[in-house]
Scaffold this active site. Structure first.
Site, mmCIF file in Angstrom:
data_model
loop_
_atom_site.group_PDB
_atom_site.id
_atom_site.type_symbol
_atom_site.label_atom_id
_atom_site.label_comp_id
_atom_site.label_asym_id
_atom_site.label_seq_id
_atom_site.Cartn_x
_atom_site.Cartn_y
_atom_site.Cartn_z
ATOM 1 N N ARG A 45 0.824 -1.215 0.000
ATOM 2 C CA ARG A 45 0.000 0.000 0.000
ATOM 3 C C ARG A 45 0.852 1.256 0.000
ATOM 4 O O ARG A 45 0.492 2.261 0.618
ATOM 5 C CB ARG A 45 -0.967 0.023 1.187
ATOM 6 N N ARG A 49 -3.790 6.284 0.628
ATOM 7 C CA ARG A 49 -4.446 7.357 1.380
ATOM 8 C C ARG A 49 -3.542 8.122 2.336
ATOM 9 O O ARG A 49 -3.894 9.215 2.766
ATOM 10 C CB ARG A 49 -5.626 6.768 2.166
ATOM 11 N N ARG A 58 -7.871 11.696 -5.134
ATOM 12 C CA ARG A 58 -9.089 11.008 -4.672
ATOM 13 C C ARG A 58 -10.234 11.995 -4.493
ATOM 14 O O ARG A 58 -11.408 11.619 -4.647
ATOM 15 C CB ARG A 58 -8.776 10.286 -3.365
ATOM 16 N N ASP A 96 -6.912 -2.811 -7.065
ATOM 17 C CA ASP A 96 -7.543 -3.364 -5.872
ATOM 18 C C ASP A 96 -7.824 -4.835 -6.113
ATOM 19 O O ASP A 96 -8.130 -5.234 -7.249
ATOM 20 C CB ASP A 96 -8.844 -2.626 -5.551
ATOM 21 N N TYR A 174 -14.805 -11.916 0.804
ATOM 22 C CA TYR A 174 -15.386 -10.605 0.524
ATOM 23 C C TYR A 174 -16.714 -10.734 -0.216
ATOM 24 O O TYR A 174 -17.679 -10.009 0.067
ATOM 25 C CB TYR A 174 -14.421 -9.775 -0.329
#
Length: 381
Positions: A45, A49, A58, A96, A174
């Site tokens: 990652r 963010r 974003r 992703d 998921y």
């Protein structure tokens, strides 16, 4: 030619000669078991963010819009490479793991402050009929391939580029849970109530995963990582029945498909990260499975792990991501301890034991990267 015909055309294979020459091959050499002059490092990652430049993008675009727009995916992939110039030894394409369920026909949203959300998850085996049976990854996931090819060009050979995918069990979880979960109770209930249907779903996901990784390698990815983020939620027996058989299909099938395209593509190093699955180290590291690198989470002792897997695979990891909240002096001290345990000559890639947190200070990651560089250089001088 119609738009449909264009996207149905197989994505062309790109070889190294199609891209700028690679200037930093440390990670590739570690994957091959060669000695290196310093420990290479990249971060799970590392684009995301915690970076203000990513948050700026974003604010303009939906998360999956960034994933599906090759120019934007390339832009954010390069952000940490540019910010930490000379400190990172690999990039990883911004995407992703949940693009695979999307390719199978499920809707996935990325909700602010909540994360991934499936409006209509799989509730029982009758819902398997909602999934596409024959997924054309060249059509459904072409945007990832285009982003990889573009990023290889824009990297200009600075560092290698990782492609990646979620492991079948993690993706299945998921798809059933509908998002994140503390217990995975719904997904694990499937394993007990409908084991054969669970295996059918796992195999269907595996088939797409294999095609997706083949496509990423053809597009220009130089390493491939399989993330089984929820492996540790399974018991050893469950893992051996519902995760391992599908994880172990991946390297063999991917390399066989790539070998038919070009023998050089089949040499691509592959990494497996089965978070929390302490009991699976021996199984995942056998030559028969074929992973070159085993990534360790922060709860696994490097010395004991090396003894368990032997010297036939490289290890990757495994600092606790929470270390990056500590003062910079503490970060350097803990890095020195980590490198001492892993060794600093061969068969090791420095990383965190999982991904960056959204509230990490980018300068603390810089301190971590600089500490790896400095400590590694001191011990190898």
């Amino acid at each position: 030619m119609s738009e449909t015909a264009q996207i149905s055309t197989p994505y062309p294979a790109h070889l190294d000669a199609d891209f700028p020459p690679l200037k930093n091959d440390l990670i590739l050499r570690v994957a091959r078991g060669e000695d290196v002059e310093r420990i290479p490092v990249w971060i799970m990652r590392q684009a995301g963010r915690y970076l203000p430049e990513f948050r700026e993008e974003r604010s303009k675009h939906d998360f999956f819009t960034i994933c599906r727009t090759p120019e934007l995916a390339c832009l954010v992939t390069l952000q940490p490479i540019d910010r930490y110039e000379g400190l990172l030894d690999a990039s990883i394409i911004f995407s992703d793991i949940l693009v695979v369920p999307q390719a199978l026909g499920l809707e996935v949203q990325m909700l602010p402050a909540k994360g991934p959300h499936f409006p209509e998850p799989l509730v029982d085996p009758s819902h398997l009929a909602r999934l596409k049976k024959d997924v054309n990854v060249d059509a459904e996931l072409r945007y990832v391939f285009e982003a990889i090819t573009l990023t290889r060009q824009k990297l200009d050979g600075r560092v290698p580029l990782f492609g990646f995918v979620g492991a079948p069990w993690t993706l299945m979880a998921y798809m059933i849970e509908g998002g994140g979960s503390k217990t995975l109770s719904k997904a694990k209930a499937w394993l007990g109530q409908w084991p054969e249907e669970s295996k059918e779903l796992l195999q269907r996901v595996t088939d797409v995963v294999v095609d997706f990784l083949v496509g990423q390698a053809k597009a220009g990815a130089q390493l491939l990582q399989v993330f089984d983020s929820w492996a540790g939620e399974l018991s050893p027996a469950q893992f051996n029945e519902f995760s391992l058989p599908y994880i172990q299909q991946i390297p063999t099938r991917v390399r066989a498909a790539l070998r038919e395209i070009d023998p050089t593509l089949a040499k691509i190093p592959m990494v497996v990260f089965a978070r929390g699955a302490h009991y699976a180290l021996e199984s995942l590291s056998t030559p028969e499975i074929g992973y070159d690198i085993i990534s360790l989470d922060w709860t696994m002792d490097p010395v004991a792990s090396r003894k368990r897997v032997g010297d036939n695979v490289s290890l990757q990891g495994n600092a606790d991501p929470s270390l990056l909240y500590a003062p910079k002096e503490t970060i350097k001290k803990e890095v020195a301890v980590m490198l001492e345990k892993f060794g600093t000559k061969r068969r090791y890639i420095a990383n965190l034991g999982h991904g960056m947190h959204p509230d990490h200070d980018p300068e603390h990651l810089r301190a971590f990267l600089e500490a790896i560089r400095d400590v590694s250089s001191e011990r190898n001088s």
